[in-house]
Write a protein that holds these residues in place. Sequence first.
Motif, short mmCIF file in Angstrom:
data_model
loop_
_atom_site.label_atom_id
_atom_site.label_comp_id
_atom_site.label_asym_id
_atom_site.label_seq_id
_atom_site.Cartn_x
_atom_site.Cartn_y
_atom_site.Cartn_z
N MET A 174 45.49 40.71 30.50
CA MET A 174 45.17 39.58 31.36
C MET A 174 44.90 40.06 32.79
O MET A 174 43.99 39.56 33.45
CB MET A 174 46.30 38.56 31.35
CG MET A 174 46.03 37.35 32.25
SD MET A 174 44.44 36.52 31.94
CE MET A 174 44.84 35.51 30.56
N ALA A 175 45.67 41.04 33.27
CA ALA A 175 45.41 41.57 34.60
C ALA A 175 44.03 42.19 34.68
O ALA A 175 43.30 41.99 35.66
CB ALA A 175 46.49 42.60 34.97
N LEU A 176 43.64 42.93 33.65
CA LEU A 176 42.31 43.53 33.63
C LEU A 176 41.22 42.46 33.55
O LEU A 176 40.17 42.57 34.20
CB LEU A 176 42.18 44.51 32.46
CG LEU A 176 43.01 45.78 32.59
CD1 LEU A 176 42.96 46.57 31.28
CD2 LEU A 176 42.53 46.62 33.76
N PHE A 177 41.46 41.42 32.76
CA PHE A 177 40.51 40.31 32.67
C PHE A 177 40.33 39.66 34.04
O PHE A 177 39.21 39.42 34.49
CB PHE A 177 40.99 39.29 31.64
CG PHE A 177 40.15 38.04 31.61
CD1 PHE A 177 38.90 38.04 31.01
CD2 PHE A 177 40.60 36.88 32.21
CE1 PHE A 177 38.12 36.90 30.99
CE2 PHE A 177 39.83 35.73 32.20
CZ PHE A 177 38.58 35.74 31.59
N ARG A 178 41.43 39.38 34.70
CA ARG A 178 41.36 38.74 36.02
C ARG A 178 40.70 39.67 37.04
O ARG A 178 39.93 39.20 37.89
CB ARG A 178 42.75 38.32 36.48
CG ARG A 178 43.25 37.13 35.72
CD ARG A 178 44.59 36.66 36.22
NE ARG A 178 44.98 35.44 35.54
CZ ARG A 178 46.22 34.98 35.51
NH1 ARG A 178 47.18 35.64 36.12
NH2 ARG A 178 46.49 33.87 34.87
N LEU A 179 40.98 40.95 36.95
CA LEU A 179 40.34 41.91 37.85
C LEU A 179 38.83 41.91 37.63
O LEU A 179 38.05 41.90 38.58
CB LEU A 179 40.92 43.31 37.63
CG LEU A 179 40.31 44.41 38.50
CD1 LEU A 179 40.51 44.11 39.98
CD2 LEU A 179 40.93 45.75 38.15
N SER A 180 38.41 41.90 36.38
CA SER A 180 36.98 41.90 36.11
C SER A 180 36.32 40.62 36.63
O SER A 180 35.21 40.66 37.16
CB SER A 180 36.70 42.08 34.61
OG SER A 180 37.04 40.91 33.89
N GLN A 181 37.02 39.50 36.52
CA GLN A 181 36.49 38.25 37.05
C GLN A 181 36.40 38.30 38.57
O GLN A 181 35.44 37.80 39.17
CB GLN A 181 37.36 37.07 36.60
CG GLN A 181 37.33 36.82 35.11
CD GLN A 181 35.94 36.49 34.63
OE1 GLN A 181 35.32 35.55 35.09
NE2 GLN A 181 35.44 37.27 33.70
N ALA A 182 37.39 38.91 39.21
CA ALA A 182 37.38 39.03 40.67
C ALA A 182 36.22 39.93 41.12
O ALA A 182 35.52 39.60 42.08
CB ALA A 182 38.72 39.60 41.16
N VAL A 183 36.03 41.04 40.44
CA VAL A 183 34.93 41.95 40.78
C VAL A 183 33.60 41.22 40.61
O VAL A 183 32.71 41.32 41.46
CB VAL A 183 34.99 43.24 39.94
CG1 VAL A 183 33.70 44.04 40.07
CG2 VAL A 183 36.18 44.08 40.35
N LYS A 184 33.48 40.47 39.54
CA LYS A 184 32.24 39.71 39.30
C LYS A 184 31.99 38.72 40.43
O LYS A 184 30.87 38.60 40.93
CB LYS A 184 32.34 38.98 37.96
CG LYS A 184 31.11 38.19 37.60
CD LYS A 184 31.25 37.53 36.24
CE LYS A 184 30.03 36.70 35.91
NZ LYS A 184 30.16 36.03 34.63
N LYS A 185 33.02 38.04 40.86
CA LYS A 185 32.88 37.04 41.92
C LYS A 185 32.50 37.70 43.24
O LYS A 185 31.62 37.21 43.96
CB LYS A 185 34.18 36.24 42.07
CG LYS A 185 34.06 35.08 43.01
CD LYS A 185 35.29 34.20 42.96
CE LYS A 185 35.12 32.99 43.86
NZ LYS A 185 36.25 32.09 43.78
N VAL A 186 33.13 38.81 43.57
CA VAL A 186 32.83 39.51 44.83
C VAL A 186 31.42 40.07 44.81
O VAL A 186 30.67 39.94 45.78
CB VAL A 186 33.88 40.63 45.09
CG1 VAL A 186 33.44 41.53 46.22
CG2 VAL A 186 35.23 40.01 45.39
N THR A 187 31.02 40.70 43.70
CA THR A 187 29.67 41.27 43.65
C THR A 187 28.60 40.17 43.65
O THR A 187 27.53 40.36 44.21
CB THR A 187 29.47 42.21 42.45
OG1 THR A 187 29.78 41.52 41.24
CG2 THR A 187 30.34 43.45 42.57
#
Length: 148
Positions: free
Chosen positions: A18-31
């Motif tokens: 879940m932490a990795l999933f949320r991290l990937s979502q955060a990276v997607k949002k920032v990029t």
Amino acid sequence: MLFDPRDRKENRSSRIGMALFRLSQAVKKVTQADSDAVGFSPVQVQALLFCLHTRADAATVGHFADVIGTTHVTAVKTINVLADKGLIVKAHKPEDRRVTLLRLTPKGEEEAAKLERWAASISALMSAMRQRHIIAGSCNLICLTNLP
């Protein structure tokens, strides 16, 4: 069971997942936000930077598709949009006409040079951390993007 809070409570792998999933979502949002600021989609930014940093003989549509993990058709559509904007030139490889080489135009080189700082917010956050603080910083990145 990644999305089941009860499972995450009992299962460390689920918590990490879940932490990795949320991290990937955060990276997607920032990029996405960084891309919007420069007027290109994230994949268009990737295409311009790919052409800027890839050897001329290796800058092909197929290689670009492999690098970004997409289909050849999707890569072609992305490249065609940039070619229509006058940023990329496509040419067949002389020894194998099935291969399409990609090259930035002078206008494309100018735009790509501006993009060198794309996603700098993520790089800056990670660069400022010691290795053992990467996970904590990742959590901060998730919090900064206001994801649930």
